[in-house]
Design a protein around this motif. Structure first.
Motif, PDB file in Angstrom:
ATOM      1  N   UNK A  91       0.835  -1.211   0.000  1.00 57.62           N
ATOM      2  CA  UNK A  91       0.000   0.000   0.000  1.00 57.62           C
ATOM      3  C   UNK A  91       0.869   1.261   0.000  1.00 57.62           C
ATOM      4  N   UNK A  92       1.941   1.240   0.767  1.00 60.91           N
ATOM      5  CA  UNK A  92       2.816   2.410   0.850  1.00 60.91           C
ATOM      6  C   UNK A  92       3.476   2.709  -0.495  1.00 60.91           C
ATOM      7  N   UNK A 122       3.225   5.786  -3.107  1.00 59.42           N
ATOM      8  CA  UNK A 122       4.432   6.517  -3.518  1.00 59.42           C
ATOM      9  C   UNK A 122       4.501   6.654  -5.034  1.00 59.42           C
ATOM     10  N   UNK A 123       4.244   5.560  -5.752  1.00 56.58           N
ATOM     11  CA  UNK A 123       4.343   5.604  -7.207  1.00 56.58           C
ATOM     12  C   UNK A 123       3.200   6.407  -7.831  1.00 56.58           C
ATOM     13  N   UNK A 131       2.322  -3.169  -7.076  1.00 53.33           N
ATOM     14  CA  UNK A 131       3.355  -2.144  -6.920  1.00 53.33           C
ATOM     15  C   UNK A 131       4.080  -1.940  -8.246  1.00 53.33           C
ATOM     16  N   UNK A 132       4.387  -3.034  -8.924  1.00 56.67           N
ATOM     17  CA  UNK A 132       5.064  -2.926 -10.217  1.00 56.67           C
ATOM     18  C   UNK A 132       4.171  -2.250 -11.251  1.00 56.67           C
ATOM     19  N   UNK A 133       2.859  -2.516 -11.193  1.00 63.88           N
ATOM     20  CA  UNK A 133       1.930  -1.849 -12.108  1.00 63.88           C
ATOM     21  C   UNK A 133       1.926  -0.347 -11.853  1.00 63.88           C
ATOM     22  N   UNK A 134       1.903   0.038 -10.582  1.00 64.68           N
ATOM     23  CA  UNK A 134       1.948   1.470 -10.253  1.00 64.68           C
ATOM     24  C   UNK A 134       3.260   2.095 -10.722  1.00 64.68           C
ATOM     25  N   UNK A 135       4.361   1.355 -10.591  1.00 60.91           N
ATOM     26  CA  UNK A 135       5.666   1.866 -11.035  1.00 60.91           C
ATOM     27  C   UNK A 135       5.704   2.010 -12.553  1.00 60.91           C
TER      28      UNK A 135
END
Length: 165
Positions: free
Chosen positions: A70-71, A75-76, A103-107
């Motif tokens: 979630x964090x 951030x991304x 997280x990788x999708x958000x990045x």
């Protein structure tokens, strides 16, 4: 000649001799007696000018994988430039875990938003380095394939097929 007159007027310096007497009176560590440590290092080790305080403990509690996810998603989502994107990627990959596909999708979306194609390709290189085997890497590729196609991100393996190992 003037320097020798000044020294003679002051008298001999006793601080050097006093320091040697104190050092000689201390018991030597085992490493010094065995000849494993250079004498100059022993002089530094015995010096009181170095800090002897204990290490500060972190006041932060350990976070769960869900909190980590979630964090970093947050951030991304807030990334505005390439520096922020790369800093967050370095921080996310520094942990002893592989970031989740979300997280990788958000990045990847952040890389597209700041128009940084090379970093988007490097995200998958980071995943490949972090996973334990090729099967896990393939699972990440399968999970993120629709997003990769939507954003137009190709893999390094596709760009340079002759370098495959």
């Amino acid at each position: 000649m003037a320097a020798s007159l000044l020294r003679a007027a002051r008298g001999p310096s006793s601080s050097f001799f006093r320091a040697n007497l104190i050092a000689a009176a201390r018991p030597q560590p085992l490493a010094a007696r065995a000849g494993l440590v250079a004498p100059s290092m022993l002089a530094l080790a015995g010096s009181k000018s170095f800090s002897t305080t204990t290490r500060m403990r972190s006041e932060h509690q350990e976070e769960t994988f869900e909190e980590f996810t979630a964090r970093y998603e947050k951030e991304f989502d807030g990334v505005q430039d390439v520096f922020e994107l790369q800093r967050n990627l370095n921080n996310a990959f520094a942990y002893d875990l592989v970031p989740s596909p979300s997280v990788l999708a958000a990045a990847l979306k952040a890389a597209r938003r700041v128009n940084d194609f090379p970093t988007a390709v490097r995200i998958f290189e980071g995943v490949k380095a972090k996973v334990e085997n090729k099967g896990q890497y393939q699972q990440y590729l399968d999970e993120l394939k629709p997003l990769r196609e939507e954003l137009g991100i190709v893999l390094k393996e596709d760009l340079y097929p002759e370098e495959q190992q």
